[in-house]
Motif scaffolding. Structure first.
Motif, PDB file in Angstrom:
ATOM      1  N   UNK A  60     106.211 204.681   2.517  1.00 10.48           N
ATOM      2  CA  UNK A  60     107.059 203.567   2.910  1.00 10.48           C
ATOM      3  C   UNK A  60     106.467 202.314   2.278  1.00 10.48           C
ATOM      4  N   UNK A  61     107.233 201.668   1.415  1.00 11.76           N
ATOM      5  CA  UNK A  61     106.777 200.478   0.700  1.00 11.76           C
ATOM      6  C   UNK A  61     107.190 199.236   1.494  1.00 11.76           C
ATOM      7  N   UNK A  62     106.219 198.445   1.889  1.00 12.42           N
ATOM      8  CA  UNK A  62     106.473 197.274   2.717  1.00 12.42           C
ATOM      9  C   UNK A  62     106.714 196.074   1.798  1.00 12.42           C
ATOM     10  N   UNK A  63     107.950 195.635   1.740  1.00 13.56           N
ATOM     11  CA  UNK A  63     108.358 194.545   0.865  1.00 13.56           C
ATOM     12  C   UNK A  63     108.023 193.189   1.485  1.00 13.56           C
ATOM     13  N   UNK A  64     108.305 193.047   2.777  1.00 11.55           N
ATOM     14  CA  UNK A  64     108.111 191.746   3.438  1.00 11.55           C
ATOM     15  C   UNK A  64     107.897 191.943   4.924  1.00 11.55           C
ATOM     16  N   UNK A  65     106.961 191.202   5.474  1.00 12.74           N
ATOM     17  CA  UNK A  65     106.765 191.152   6.920  1.00 12.74           C
ATOM     18  C   UNK A  65     106.671 189.684   7.314  1.00 12.74           C
ATOM     19  N   UNK A  66     107.561 189.261   8.175  1.00 14.36           N
ATOM     20  CA  UNK A  66     107.529 187.919   8.751  1.00 14.36           C
ATOM     21  C   UNK A  66     107.299 188.101  10.241  1.00 14.36           C
ATOM     22  N   UNK A  67     106.107 187.752  10.698  1.00 12.02           N
ATOM     23  CA  UNK A  67     105.665 188.038  12.057  1.00 12.02           C
ATOM     24  C   UNK A  67     106.723 187.673  13.101  1.00 12.02           C
ATOM     25  N   UNK A  68     107.016 188.671  13.932  1.00  8.53           N
ATOM     26  CA  UNK A  68     107.938 188.538  15.064  1.00  8.53           C
ATOM     27  C   UNK A  68     109.384 188.242  14.673  1.00  8.53           C
ATOM     28  N   UNK A  69     109.706 188.339  13.364  1.00  9.31           N
ATOM     29  CA  UNK A  69     111.074 188.039  12.921  1.00  9.31           C
ATOM     30  C   UNK A  69     111.701 189.120  12.063  1.00  9.31           C
ATOM     31  N   UNK A  70     110.946 189.617  11.056  1.00  9.86           N
ATOM     32  CA  UNK A  70     111.600 190.506  10.084  1.00  9.86           C
ATOM     33  C   UNK A  70     110.593 191.430   9.424  1.00  9.86           C
ATOM     34  N   UNK A  71     111.067 192.652   9.116  1.00 11.01           N
ATOM     35  CA  UNK A  71     110.329 193.635   8.329  1.00 11.01           C
ATOM     36  C   UNK A  71     111.308 194.190   7.305  1.00 11.01           C
ATOM     37  N   UNK A  72     110.906 194.223   6.028  1.00 12.22           N
ATOM     38  CA  UNK A  72     111.735 194.803   4.971  1.00 12.22           C
ATOM     39  C   UNK A  72     110.930 195.922   4.317  1.00 12.22           C
ATOM     40  N   UNK A  73     111.528 197.108   4.263  1.00 10.75           N
ATOM     41  CA  UNK A  73     110.887 198.303   3.727  1.00 10.75           C
ATOM     42  C   UNK A  73     111.752 198.921   2.639  1.00 10.75           C
ATOM     43  N   UNK A  74     111.116 199.677   1.739  1.00 15.31           N
ATOM     44  CA  UNK A  74     111.856 200.508   0.777  1.00 15.31           C
ATOM     45  C   UNK A  74     111.257 201.905   0.855  1.00 15.31           C
ATOM     46  N   UNK A  75     112.160 202.908   0.815  1.00 14.47           N
ATOM     47  CA  UNK A  75     111.683 204.284   0.831  1.00 14.47           C
ATOM     48  C   UNK A  75     112.693 205.188   0.161  1.00 14.47           C
ATOM     49  N   UNK A  76     112.246 206.386  -0.183  1.00 15.90           N
ATOM     50  CA  UNK A  76     113.075 207.339  -0.898  1.00 15.90           C
ATOM     51  C   UNK A  76     114.296 207.742  -0.100  1.00 15.90           C
ATOM     52  N   UNK A  77     115.422 207.841  -0.798  1.00 13.44           N
ATOM     53  CA  UNK A  77     116.678 208.135  -0.124  1.00 13.44           C
ATOM     54  C   UNK A  77     117.383 209.370  -0.641  1.00 13.44           C
ATOM     55  N   UNK A  78     117.070 209.788  -1.843  1.00 12.82           N
ATOM     56  CA  UNK A  78     117.888 210.812  -2.478  1.00 12.82           C
ATOM     57  C   UNK A  78     117.741 212.170  -1.801  1.00 12.82           C
ATOM     58  N   UNK A  79     118.838 212.712  -1.337  1.00 12.94           N
ATOM     59  CA  UNK A  79     118.798 214.092  -0.858  1.00 12.94           C
ATOM     60  C   UNK A  79     118.664 215.028  -2.059  1.00 12.94           C
ATOM     61  N   UNK A  80     118.242 216.245  -1.799  1.00 10.42           N
ATOM     62  CA  UNK A  80     118.043 217.217  -2.883  1.00 10.42           C
ATOM     63  C   UNK A  80     119.293 217.448  -3.712  1.00 10.42           C
ATOM     64  N   UNK A  81     120.461 217.249  -3.105  1.00  6.96           N
ATOM     65  CA  UNK A  81     121.700 217.563  -3.823  1.00  6.96           C
ATOM     66  C   UNK A  81     122.355 216.334  -4.466  1.00  6.96           C
ATOM     67  N   UNK A  82     121.645 215.197  -4.567  1.00 12.83           N
ATOM     68  CA  UNK A  82     122.218 214.016  -5.212  1.00 12.83           C
ATOM     69  C   UNK A  82     122.183 214.227  -6.724  1.00 12.83           C
ATOM     70  N   UNK A  83     123.334 214.291  -7.368  1.00 13.44           N
ATOM     71  CA  UNK A  83     123.369 214.558  -8.804  1.00 13.44           C
ATOM     72  C   UNK A  83     122.745 213.441  -9.640  1.00 13.44           C
ATOM     73  N   UNK A  84     122.617 212.249  -9.081  1.00  7.66           N
ATOM     74  CA  UNK A  84     122.076 211.120  -9.844  1.00  7.66           C
ATOM     75  C   UNK A  84     120.554 211.015  -9.758  1.00  7.66           C
ATOM     76  N   UNK A  85     119.910 211.862  -8.955  1.00  6.27           N
ATOM     77  CA  UNK A  85     118.456 211.848  -8.869  1.00  6.27           C
ATOM     78  C   UNK A  85     117.910 210.915  -7.806  1.00  6.27           C
TER      79      UNK A  85
END
Length: 152
Positions: A60-85
């Motif tokens: 889980x890649x933590x893009x931004x944390x603003x204490x007590x207000x916001x957390x922004x994360x990036x993580x893998x989404x592609x299911x095994x059957x996604x033709x685009x990878x």
């Protein structure tokens, strides 16, 4: 049309306590990451979350944390059957202290591709984030882990 969703709920605790329930890996492991969380959520870090229902630690890649207000994360989404990878989605959590002492938590996941595999995966994650909010509410308010034994 790309897919995204937002789920939300109110937790009867102050915003700082609710925020810490997400950023602190020990607390997060107490109600959400059934296989454990490694690493505190801090801007620029990469942590891992492990789930019994989806074995194997997820980075889980933590893009931004603003204490007590916001957390922004990036993580893998592609299911095994996604033709685009493989690709990542963005998860944004917001925390709003309410006048009555409760906290409104909203979780948005965006960046899903416009195909059937992504649509199916987005529905699964929407279910997962809704479950996370419910489990967090019960854990933070009453100290109960709703997910204990649910996936084993």
């Amino acid at each position: 049309m790309a897919y995204d969703f937002t789920v939300g709920g109110r937790i009867s605790k102050p915003v700082h306590e609710v925020f810490e329930a997400v950023v602190d890996p020990k607390k997060l492991s107490g109600y959400f990451t059934t296989g454990g969380a490694q690493g505190r959520l801090e801007t620029g870090s990469t942590v891992t979350w492990d789930f019994h229902d989806f074995p194997g630690a997820f980075p889980v890649h933590v893009v931004e944390v603003e204490r007590d207000k916001k957390i922004v994360l990036r993580w893998g989404a592609a299911p095994d059957d996604d033709p685009a990878g493989a690709y990542e989605t963005t998860v944004t959590m917001t925390f709003e202290g309410l006048e009555d002492g409760r906290t409104l938590v909203r979780i948005t996941e965006s960046g899903w591709r416009d195909n059937a595999a992504a649509q199916k995966a987005s529905y699964g994650n929407c279910e997962g984030w809704t479950g996370m909010l419910c489990a967090m509410k019960v854990y933070v308010e009453h100290g109960i882990n709703l997910r204990d034994g649910f996936y084993k």
